[in-house]
Motif scaffolding. Structure first.
Motif, PDB file in Angstrom:
ATOM      1  N   ARG A  98      31.371 -84.756  -3.817  1.00 22.80           N
ATOM      2  CA  ARG A  98      32.129 -83.798  -2.998  1.00 22.80           C
ATOM      3  C   ARG A  98      31.948 -84.083  -1.511  1.00 22.80           C
ATOM      4  O   ARG A  98      32.891 -83.988  -0.728  1.00 22.80           O
ATOM      5  N   GLN A  99      30.732 -84.420  -1.140  1.00 23.22           N
ATOM      6  CA  GLN A  99      30.460 -84.710   0.275  1.00 23.22           C
ATOM      7  C   GLN A  99      31.253 -85.941   0.721  1.00 23.22           C
ATOM      8  O   GLN A  99      31.832 -85.960   1.814  1.00 23.22           O
ATOM      9  N   LYS A 100      31.305 -86.942  -0.157  1.00 16.53           N
ATOM     10  CA  LYS A 100      32.049 -88.171   0.155  1.00 16.53           C
ATOM     11  C   LYS A 100      33.539 -87.868   0.312  1.00 16.53           C
ATOM     12  O   LYS A 100      34.178 -88.315   1.263  1.00 16.53           O
ATOM     13  N   GLU A 124      35.861 -88.199   3.686  1.00 16.27           N
ATOM     14  CA  GLU A 124      37.054 -89.068   3.659  1.00 16.27           C
ATOM     15  C   GLU A 124      38.336 -88.245   3.782  1.00 16.27           C
ATOM     16  O   GLU A 124      39.433 -88.783   3.634  1.00 16.27           O
ATOM     17  N   ASN A 125      38.166 -86.934   3.994  1.00 14.24           N
ATOM     18  CA  ASN A 125      39.301 -86.030   4.221  1.00 14.24           C
ATOM     19  C   ASN A 125      40.309 -86.049   3.064  1.00 14.24           C
ATOM     20  O   ASN A 125      41.519 -86.156   3.267  1.00 14.24           O
ATOM     21  N   ARG A 126      39.786 -85.985   1.845  1.00 12.90           N
ATOM     22  CA  ARG A 126      40.658 -85.947   0.657  1.00 12.90           C
ATOM     23  C   ARG A 126      40.104 -84.923  -0.326  1.00 12.90           C
ATOM     24  O   ARG A 126      38.951 -84.501  -0.221  1.00 12.90           O
ATOM     25  N   ASP A 127      40.936 -84.543  -1.285  1.00 13.17           N
ATOM     26  CA  ASP A 127      40.490 -83.589  -2.298  1.00 13.17           C
ATOM     27  C   ASP A 127      39.541 -84.265  -3.275  1.00 13.17           C
ATOM     28  O   ASP A 127      39.767 -85.413  -3.681  1.00 13.17           O
ATOM     29  N   PHE A 128      38.502 -83.551  -3.666  1.00 14.26           N
ATOM     30  CA  PHE A 128      37.577 -84.030  -4.698  1.00 14.26           C
ATOM     31  C   PHE A 128      38.244 -83.937  -6.067  1.00 14.26           C
ATOM     32  O   PHE A 128      38.919 -82.964  -6.376  1.00 14.26           O
TER      33      PHE A 128
END
Length: 414
Positions: free
Chosen positions: A122-124, A128-132
């Motif tokens: 989730r942190q990644k 990266e400004n995308r949905d998990f």
């Protein structure tokens, strides 16, 4: 089994219940095992800290151990525990093979605390400004280590129903290896609210969290840069006090009294602080497990405003003790409504009691836990026979980890 059973807990750190929810969780587990007649030894390779709990007050033996050192083998052979509990998967990686080699009959338990792979993925995705997406977990390096650790153990404690579902659906872990065990607290009644400070006696917004935990640091940044300016614009006299253990210089630099934003540092008594605050703000954007700060808020009769991630797996669709929103404007508006509207505040307070009693009552979960462990103690051979993937991993890990550890030990001696 009537004889005194020996439990060895191997801790990632020494418990600090006043610094983190993980420390509180560990003390809850110690309490349950103690009440059920276990003789407990707590061992850790961590250095002592000024804020660690005095284990002797709980009749728990304390033992310092070393990583990659065969002195642990002598220690565990002499102790000969019936049950070993690993505090997080990294500890099982270090010591699990030594337990299996020296005390093969000992039941191996893992307290995951939260799914580290979920928090990391989730942190990644956030950075990266995308949905998990759940499939992100399958490519996460830490997932391979964490799932292997779960498979090698006889039983793993999972703190969140959402994480139970991930382990079942995404990683296909057999339910016989998992045990749902949320935070465990005493039952509350509306009479308990009478003993707490009233609406009028409380003041200020509060956030509280250990700053060694990345989601907490991110939350404070988000509050300072995005949410607090919106609250302050609508409610100029608002004050937010931010408490937390181990604040870095970066955290301390956010202190801005003229803007009502106070970095207070470590809380000497978190419970007292939350009890005397009117509203908890927790706009958490990534993380995993359960949020101890939000359960503590409910126990203190303090309504909260949080996000979907913050409230995840915490309330079984019961009405929240405040508001859940991911919209920043709504977050600010709801925070002010809770702060100013006494009737709304009191209704939210009662919702918190319902959640505490329905979702976290100690008596609801402690007996089932001990029954499960006694069942393993009575029939571990059959249980292990059906965990083929676990025994396969055990076979290979024992060899690879063992020889890596022995190589490090030999290297350290030179």
């Amino acid at each position: 089994m009537n004889q005194l059973k020996k439990l060895l807990i191997i801790g990632f750190v020494w418990p600090e219940p006043n610094s983190s929810a993980a420390g509180g969780r560990m003390m809850q587990l110690i309490s349950i095992f103690k009440q059920n007649g276990f003789e407990i030894t707590f061992a850790s390779p961590a250095l002592d800290s000024d804020f660690m709990v005095d284990l002797s007050q709980f009749e728990v033996q304390k033992k310092s151990i070393e990583l990659n050192n065969s002195s642990f083998d002598d220690f565990i052979i002499e102790l000969n525990p019936d049950v070993v509990l690993f505090d997080r998967f990294m500890i099982e990686e270090q010591f699990g093979w030594r337990v299996s080699e020296n005390c093969p009959k000992a039941i191996k338990l893992l307290d995951t605390e939260d799914l580290h792979c979920l928090r990391t993925a989730r942190q990644k995705a956030f950075k990266e400004n995308r949905d998990f997406e759940l499939n992100d977990l399958l490519s996460e390096e830490v997932a391979k280590r964490e799932i292997a650790s779960i498979l090698r153990c006889d039983l793993s404690f999972i703190i969140s129903q959402f994480e139970m579902k991930i382990l079942n659906d995404v990683f296909k872990i057999d339910p016989s290896l998992l045990h749902y065990l949320p935070f465990l607290v005493d039952e509350m009644s509306e009479n308990d609210l009478v003993k707490l400070p009233s609406f009028e006696e409380r003041k200020n917004f509060v956030f509280i969290g250990n700053f060694l935990h990345e989601p907490n640091w991110n939350t404070v940044q988000y509050l300072k840069e995005t949410i607090w300016p919106l609250i302050k614009k609508q409610f100029p006299e608002a004050v937010l006090e931010v408490y937390g253990a181990y604040p870095s210089q970066k955290v301390l630099q956010l202190h801005q009294p003229k803007n009502g934003f106070f970095i207070m540092g470590r809380a000497t008594d978190a419970n007292e602080i939350v009890k005397n605050s009117r509203v908890v703000l927790a706009p958490i954007r990534f993380g995993a497990g359960l949020k101890g700060k939000l359960l503590e808020a409910m126990q203190c009769g303090t309504p909260s405003v949080t996000t979907t991630i913050g409230s995840e797996a915490m309330h079984e669709n019961l009405p929240w003790n405040g508001f859940i929103t991911d919209d920043i404007q709504e977050f600010a508006t709801k925070a002010i409504s809770l702060y100013e509207d006494k009737n709304l505040w009191k209704e939210s307070q009662k919702n918190g009691i319902t959640i505490v009693n329905e979702c976290f009552q100690k008596s609801k979960y402690s007996d089932a836990l001990i029954e499960r462990i006694n069942s393993l103690l009575n029939d571990s051979e059959s249980h292990r026979l059906h965990n083929f993937m676990g025994s396969l991993l055990q076979h290979h890990t024992l060899k690879s980890t063992k020889y890596m550890a022995k190589w490090i030990e030999a290297k350290n001696k030179n």
